[in-house]
Design an enzyme around this catalytic site. Structure first.
Site, PDB file in Angstrom:
ATOM      1  N   SER A   1     105.229 -85.522 -43.578  1.00  0.00           N
ATOM      2  CA  SER A   1     105.585 -85.530 -42.152  1.00  0.00           C
ATOM      3  C   SER A   1     106.366 -86.774 -41.723  1.00  0.00           C
ATOM      4  CB  SER A   1     104.336 -85.334 -41.288  1.00  0.00           C
ATOM      5  OG  SER A   1     103.747 -84.071 -41.548  1.00  0.00           O
TER       6      SER A   1
ATOM      7  N   GLY B   1     103.776 -81.359 -44.227  1.00  0.00           N
ATOM      8  CA  GLY B   1     104.099 -80.199 -43.394  1.00  0.00           C
ATOM      9  C   GLY B   1     103.099 -79.941 -42.284  1.00  0.00           C
TER      10      GLY B   1
ATOM     11  N   ASN C   1     113.578 -83.507 -50.005  1.00  0.00           N
ATOM     12  CA  ASN C   1     113.014 -82.382 -50.754  1.00  0.00           C
ATOM     13  C   ASN C   1     113.188 -81.119 -49.916  1.00  0.00           C
ATOM     14  OD1 ASN C   1     111.531 -80.555 -52.195  1.00  0.00           O
ATOM     15  ND2 ASN C   1     109.530 -81.507 -51.790  1.00  0.00           N
ATOM     16  N   TRP C   2     114.200 -80.327 -50.272  1.00  0.00           N
ATOM     17  CA  TRP C   2     114.496 -79.138 -49.460  1.00  0.00           C
ATOM     18  C   TRP C   2     113.542 -77.977 -49.741  1.00  0.00           C
ATOM     19  CZ3 TRP C   2     120.583 -79.251 -50.076  1.00  0.00           C
ATOM     20  CH2 TRP C   2     121.077 -80.320 -49.324  1.00  0.00           C
ATOM     21  N   LYS C   3     112.753 -78.084 -50.771  1.00  0.00           N
ATOM     22  CA  LYS C   3     111.804 -77.009 -51.123  1.00  0.00           C
ATOM     23  C   LYS C   3     112.557 -75.670 -51.198  1.00  0.00           C
ATOM     24  CE  LYS C   3     108.222 -79.777 -49.049  1.00  0.00           C
ATOM     25  NZ  LYS C   3     106.927 -79.867 -48.393  1.00  0.00           N
TER      26      LYS C   3
ATOM     27  N   GLU D   1     102.743 -79.153 -54.054  1.00  0.00           N
ATOM     28  CA  GLU D   1     102.866 -77.685 -53.960  1.00  0.00           C
ATOM     29  C   GLU D   1     102.909 -77.060 -55.355  1.00  0.00           C
ATOM     30  OE1 GLU D   1     106.179 -77.737 -51.241  1.00  0.00           O
ATOM     31  OE2 GLU D   1     104.809 -78.530 -49.716  1.00  0.00           O
TER      32      GLU D   1
ATOM     33  N   GLY E   1     110.495 -83.833 -46.350  1.00  0.00           N
ATOM     34  CA  GLY E   1     110.589 -82.382 -46.472  1.00  0.00           C
ATOM     35  C   GLY E   1     111.280 -81.796 -45.251  1.00  0.00           C
ATOM     36  N   GLY E   2     110.490 -81.278 -44.323  1.00  0.00           N
ATOM     37  CA  GLY E   2     111.008 -80.568 -43.144  1.00  0.00           C
ATOM     38  C   GLY E   2     112.156 -81.269 -42.438  1.00  0.00           C
TER      39      GLY E   2
HETATM   40  P1  PGA Z   1     107.139 -82.796 -45.154  1.00  0.00           P
HETATM   41  O1  PGA Z   1     107.140 -82.605 -46.753  1.00  0.00           O
HETATM   42  O2  PGA Z   1     108.067 -83.950 -44.845  1.00  0.00           O
HETATM   43  O3  PGA Z   1     107.666 -81.481 -44.612  1.00  0.00           O
HETATM   44  O4  PGA Z   1     105.741 -83.076 -44.744  1.00  0.00           O
HETATM   45  C1  PGA Z   1     107.145 -83.723 -47.607  1.00  0.00           C
HETATM   46  C2  PGA Z   1     107.059 -83.274 -49.042  1.00  0.00           C
HETATM   47  O5  PGA Z   1     106.288 -82.358 -49.354  1.00  0.00           O
HETATM   48  O6  PGA Z   1     107.748 -83.820 -49.921  1.00  0.00           O
END
Ligand code: PGA
Length: 255
Positions: free
Chosen positions: A217, A176, A12-14, A100, A238-239
């Site tokens: 995370s 995150g 998930n690159w957001k 989000e 994500g990150g």
């Molecule tokens: P994160 O995000 O790995 O940066 O915690 C995960 C997500 O929101 O899908």
């Protein structure tokens, strides 16, 4: 993880990367993942780059998803994107109900069933995200919150089409923040989700086959331990999915 459930690693690159970096990352991924027989890998870029990434991913097993969709096919919905539009540019999956979207953009829990329905109707594979906040967990509301999100998301889903859905358990307090749910904490909630599925779809096949990803995370150094849990079938990252150096070791996790 369960015998027949193929591991699924989703990026998930957001609202990150730019066009060049997005395309480069998919090129690298494409070169590394082989035929994708033993694990499913998909990226969820910002909507604006979907078509470019689709061109790069073409002919590879890398799945391509949007981060959101609207449930109507067209209409006066400024800023929104519909399922047919996503299909039009070769997108094959979509995130629904990411925390989000729910928390920052106030998307209502009741909308999620319509979004799941629209995805299924247009041949997009949804990843429905659920998860509790720290306050909800501390107040003892974890189960009620997760059940409420599942009820809404599966409102219009027929038993025979349910296996096309993937679920992602993402505790809001772990996204995150660098704070991961421990593998056993995550596994416990995954088991609770699977138990709910077994009640909702009494045939038993849905609960046994539907994949439940963990997100929050996820890093190269915890991916293996998370994937070693029997109820964790994949990871929503994500990150750590924004760079090949951190995403590839997750994709190539070793239990
Ligand atoms: P994160 O995000 O790995 O940066 O915690 C995960 C997500 O929101 O899908």
């Amino acid at each position: 993880m369960g015998g027949t459930r193929k591991p699924y690693i989703a990026a998930n690159w957001k609202m990150n990367l730019d066009r060049t970096r997005a395309m480069d990352l998919v090129k690298t991924l494409k070169a590394r993942i082989g035929d994708g027989d033993d694990r499913e890998v998909a990226v969820f870029p910002p909507a604006l780059y979907l078509a470019d990434v689709a061109a790069v991913a073409q002919g590879s097993p890398v799945g391509l998803g949007a981060q959101n969709l609207h449930w109507e096919e067209e209409g006066a919905f400024t800023g929104e994107i519909s399922a047919p539009m996503l299909r039009d540019i070769s997108v094959d999956r979509v995130l629904i109900g990411h925390s989000e979207r729910r928390r920052i953009f106030f998307e209502k829990n009741e909308w999620m069933g319509r979004k799941v329905r629209a995805a299924l109707d247009h041949d997009l594979l949804p990843i429905l995200c659920v998860g509790e906040t720290l306050e909800e967990r501390r107040a003892g509301d974890l189960e009620a919150v997760i059940h409420g999100q599942l009820e809404a998301g599966f409102d219009w889903v027929r038993e025979e089409e349910a296996p096309r859905i993937t679920l992602a358990y993402e505790p809001v307090w772990a996204i995150g923040t660098g704070e991961t749910a421990t593998p056993s904490q995550a596994n416990e909630v995954h088991a609770l989700i699977r138990a709910w599925l077994a009640v909702k779809f009494p045939g038993g096949e849905v609960a046994a086959s539907l994949r439940i990803l963990y997100g929050g995370s996820v890093k190269p150094d915890n991916a293996g331990a998370l994937m070693a849990q029997p109820e964790i079938d994949g990871l929503l990252v994500g990150g750590a999915s924004l760079k090949a150096e951190t995403f590839l070791p997750i994709v190539e996790f070793d239990r």
